[in-house]
Design a protein around this motif. Sequence first.
Motif, mmCIF file in Angstrom:
data_model
loop_
_atom_site.group_PDB
_atom_site.id
_atom_site.type_symbol
_atom_site.label_atom_id
_atom_site.label_comp_id
_atom_site.label_asym_id
_atom_site.label_seq_id
_atom_site.Cartn_x
_atom_site.Cartn_y
_atom_site.Cartn_z
ATOM 1 N N GLY A 284 0.797 -1.214 0.000
ATOM 2 C CA GLY A 284 0.000 0.000 0.000
ATOM 3 C C GLY A 284 0.832 1.268 0.000
ATOM 4 O O GLY A 284 2.055 1.248 -0.107
ATOM 5 N N ARG A 285 0.177 2.404 0.164
ATOM 6 C CA ARG A 285 0.825 3.709 0.043
ATOM 7 C C ARG A 285 1.657 4.074 1.267
ATOM 8 O O ARG A 285 2.625 4.812 1.154
ATOM 9 N N LYS A 286 1.266 3.599 2.425
ATOM 10 C CA LYS A 286 1.975 3.968 3.652
ATOM 11 C C LYS A 286 3.190 3.058 3.848
ATOM 12 O O LYS A 286 3.060 1.836 3.923
ATOM 13 N N VAL A 287 4.371 3.673 3.962
ATOM 14 C CA VAL A 287 5.625 2.933 4.100
ATOM 15 C C VAL A 287 6.062 2.947 5.556
ATOM 16 O O VAL A 287 6.078 4.006 6.201
ATOM 17 N N LEU A 288 6.426 1.783 6.070
ATOM 18 C CA LEU A 288 6.819 1.625 7.470
ATOM 19 C C LEU A 288 8.308 1.313 7.578
ATOM 20 O O LEU A 288 8.942 0.904 6.607
ATOM 21 N N THR A 289 8.864 1.507 8.761
ATOM 22 C CA THR A 289 10.251 1.104 8.985
ATOM 23 C C THR A 289 10.329 -0.420 9.034
ATOM 24 O O THR A 289 9.417 -1.089 9.521
ATOM 25 N N ALA A 290 11.429 -0.950 8.522
ATOM 26 C CA ALA A 290 11.651 -2.401 8.563
ATOM 27 C C ALA A 290 13.150 -2.642 8.605
ATOM 28 O O ALA A 290 13.885 -2.158 7.744
ATOM 29 N N THR A 291 13.601 -3.360 9.610
ATOM 30 C CA THR A 291 15.039 -3.615 9.763
ATOM 31 C C THR A 291 15.279 -5.056 10.195
ATOM 32 O O THR A 291 14.429 -5.694 10.810
ATOM 33 N N VAL A 292 16.479 -5.546 9.842
ATOM 34 C CA VAL A 292 16.936 -6.862 10.297
ATOM 35 C C VAL A 292 18.047 -6.628 11.306
ATOM 36 O O VAL A 292 19.028 -5.943 11.013
ATOM 37 N N ASN A 293 17.909 -7.166 12.506
ATOM 38 C CA ASN A 293 18.967 -6.993 13.511
ATOM 39 C C ASN A 293 19.002 -8.182 14.466
ATOM 40 O O ASN A 293 18.245 -9.145 14.317
ATOM 41 N N GLU A 294 19.907 -8.123 15.408
ATOM 42 C CA GLU A 294 20.061 -9.149 16.438
ATOM 43 C C GLU A 294 20.246 -10.548 15.833
ATOM 44 O O GLU A 294 19.655 -11.530 16.290
ATOM 45 N N THR A 295 21.061 -10.622 14.814
ATOM 46 C CA THR A 295 21.327 -11.921 14.199
ATOM 47 C C THR A 295 22.413 -12.663 14.974
ATOM 48 O O THR A 295 23.464 -12.104 15.277
ATOM 49 N N LYS B 164 22.710 -9.375 6.775
ATOM 50 C CA LYS B 164 22.615 -8.529 5.582
ATOM 51 C C LYS B 164 22.083 -9.276 4.369
ATOM 52 O O LYS B 164 21.602 -8.661 3.419
ATOM 53 N N MET B 165 22.194 -10.610 4.395
ATOM 54 C CA MET B 165 21.692 -11.388 3.271
ATOM 55 C C MET B 165 20.167 -11.344 3.172
ATOM 56 O O MET B 165 19.598 -11.634 2.132
ATOM 57 N N LEU B 166 19.503 -11.006 4.269
ATOM 58 C CA LEU B 166 18.047 -10.880 4.271
ATOM 59 C C LEU B 166 17.688 -9.401 4.240
ATOM 60 O O LEU B 166 18.048 -8.653 5.145
ATOM 61 N N ARG B 167 16.990 -8.972 3.208
ATOM 62 C CA ARG B 167 16.588 -7.568 3.047
ATOM 63 C C ARG B 167 15.071 -7.497 3.113
ATOM 64 O O ARG B 167 14.367 -8.318 2.496
ATOM 65 N N VAL B 168 14.547 -6.524 3.851
ATOM 66 C CA VAL B 168 13.103 -6.444 4.062
ATOM 67 C C VAL B 168 12.608 -5.007 3.915
ATOM 68 O O VAL B 168 13.319 -4.039 4.223
ATOM 69 N N TYR B 169 11.377 -4.886 3.444
ATOM 70 C CA TYR B 169 10.677 -3.605 3.335
ATOM 71 C C TYR B 169 9.237 -3.844 3.775
ATOM 72 O O TYR B 169 8.677 -4.923 3.538
ATOM 73 N N ALA B 170 8.630 -2.857 4.415
ATOM 74 C CA ALA B 170 7.281 -3.050 4.947
ATOM 75 C C ALA B 170 6.365 -1.887 4.591
ATOM 76 O O ALA B 170 6.782 -0.719 4.627
ATOM 77 N N HIS B 171 5.135 -2.216 4.223
ATOM 78 C CA HIS B 171 4.088 -1.236 3.929
ATOM 79 C C HIS B 171 2.802 -1.684 4.609
ATOM 80 O O HIS B 171 2.614 -2.875 4.888
ATOM 81 N N CYS B 172 1.910 -0.737 4.806
ATOM 82 C CA CYS B 172 0.534 -1.137 5.073
ATOM 83 C C CYS B 172 0.016 -1.842 3.818
ATOM 84 O O CYS B 172 0.372 -1.470 2.699
ATOM 85 N N THR B 173 -0.812 -2.835 4.012
ATOM 86 C CA THR B 173 -1.262 -3.657 2.894
ATOM 87 C C THR B 173 -2.156 -2.877 1.941
ATOM 88 O O THR B 173 -2.966 -2.054 2.362
#
Length: 616
Positions: free
Chosen positions: A432-443, A457-466
Amino acid sequence: MTTLLTTALVYRIDAPGEQPMMASLFEMMNGALVEGEDSCPEGPACKLPRRKAISTVIVGERMISTTNENFVCVTMDWWPKEKCDYGHCPWHNSSMLSINLDHPLLRSAVSTMAPVVLRLGGSLTDHIIYEVPSTSGKPAPPCKPIRPSKTDPLGFEGGCLTMARWDKLNKFCKDLGCQIVFDLNLAGGYETKESDPWWRGGSWKGSNVKAFLEYTRASEYPILGFELGNEVDVRHGVGAHVPTKKVVSAFVKVSKTIKDLWSTAQVKPLLIGPDSSVFDMEWYLEMAVELGHHLPMVDVWTYHIYSLGPGSPLLNPNMTDHMLNATKLDSLHVTVDKTREFVQTLEDGGNKKFQLWCGEAGGAYNSGRNLYTNSFISGFWFLDQLGTMAATSHQMYCRQTLVGGFYGMINITTMHVNPDYYTALLWTRLMGRKVLTATVNETRYYGEKDAPEYVGKMLRVYAHCTHRWFLNNHGRKKGSVTIAFINLSTHTTHHIRPQSVAGGMHPGPRAEYILQSPRRRDKHLGLYSHHIQLNGRTLRVVDNKIPNLPPNWVFDRTAHIKVPPLSYGYIVFPEANNPVCVTPPIPDPWKHPVEAEAEVKKRTQNHNGHQTASSL
């Protein structure tokens, strides 16, 4: 407040001393391109011990950006079948001037993605004459077809758009549900000289452009916007080097023409530019200074980017590394962030709010590269670029091309649908239009305190409202969140297990869209396949119809999400209850203010009555 946490169990072959940017190449060189943990070919990398690790993906509750509702835009170009690069001629009859607009698969591909923006333009934009008589009664200027040239910087001369063809292009979009962004001829309005084919001088003669705009307005075509010129930067232009003052002069004249012609219309077309070929801060500043008080006439600041470099195997032998290397994918942020900061500076200096578009992106310039920008491996850079652009305040992203070249999402000769089409289609339905923060950490490795940095770092993620499409089709409206993921590793399998900050199982059922290259039993094998699998099923066009893309629904809250090596895709959490996604959607920035205000009022009333239909 609840923040969505995603815990991942990671399996990989641990190569001692392996460096982050070399991991994928190390494993590929040892024959370890795999589709899953049960199908590793022979090679030294396969004999290394597997390790288990735990990672955390955090999806926040703060909106960091917004996009247009139709964020993914597709393009058609002018290039004729004689266009060749590096010994290959991949354009065939894909030019907007010659393509069969009635082909059932082309129409199916566009209508399935609708509503979508179709950008008509490209390098030959500043060659094109519009075969339309002026309102003063003068005959139309000489209008010759595109033909090869030994003297033109682009290798071609001529170019003619008849109004009969313009009518057909508009009918095509009216029938199928696309909006047109059209690139107007800028450099062609200036004088040229034989001794310097890039030179442009004199005053801008825009009578042909004006006549074309008058015809378009009289025909009442609902054009979303007009670009002016294509990569005519004074120092880096690909077909012409137009002085900054002359670029601005043309913009001022076209802006006035659009304002006058659409003065009684509720919505007027956007004015879009400068369509720069590279990030050139010096030229951008020159443009801003020359525009001066005229700056507000520009609605959209747009630029082009080809982050993979040239399509030539000789000039660019390491394209696989460009696509699978996390460090190199991160380098895109340099250009993107600088452009965003520049536009922000323009906004801070006045009362104008600009949209920022990536107006053209095809991965590799000069027509792309076969088996790379038209195969499964292309999805790694493509989905990553979509996520990066959306997260950095870009309202639209135009993919070069829908058809044509080796970066086309549809193969014009076989009318086969390439993998990137499905990646783009799923984005339009899920993100959707609204973009949220998304991070990979504590590996960390399982049973240990940490793990090498590259594992995460091999896993990349992005998050939005649906997106509303998914919500309207599946009926779940509790602050739904969609995660786009990319797994760059050849031997890392992520088993993702959602949980809340408090440690409870969260956010309930999920819809998985996992995209992989076809497996060994399929004759189309590997990263360079023109086919793609969704949740283990190879997608195939039957009877010129785009196949359905059903998710894999998982209702067991304890079941892990398995993200295989060298895969990408989307995961929808319909009951995430993210507070940003529960609130009513915001107005689309390119809707007319009156229309947008009415839309928001209606949606707010629905929300207050607990009938909201979108988590945008």
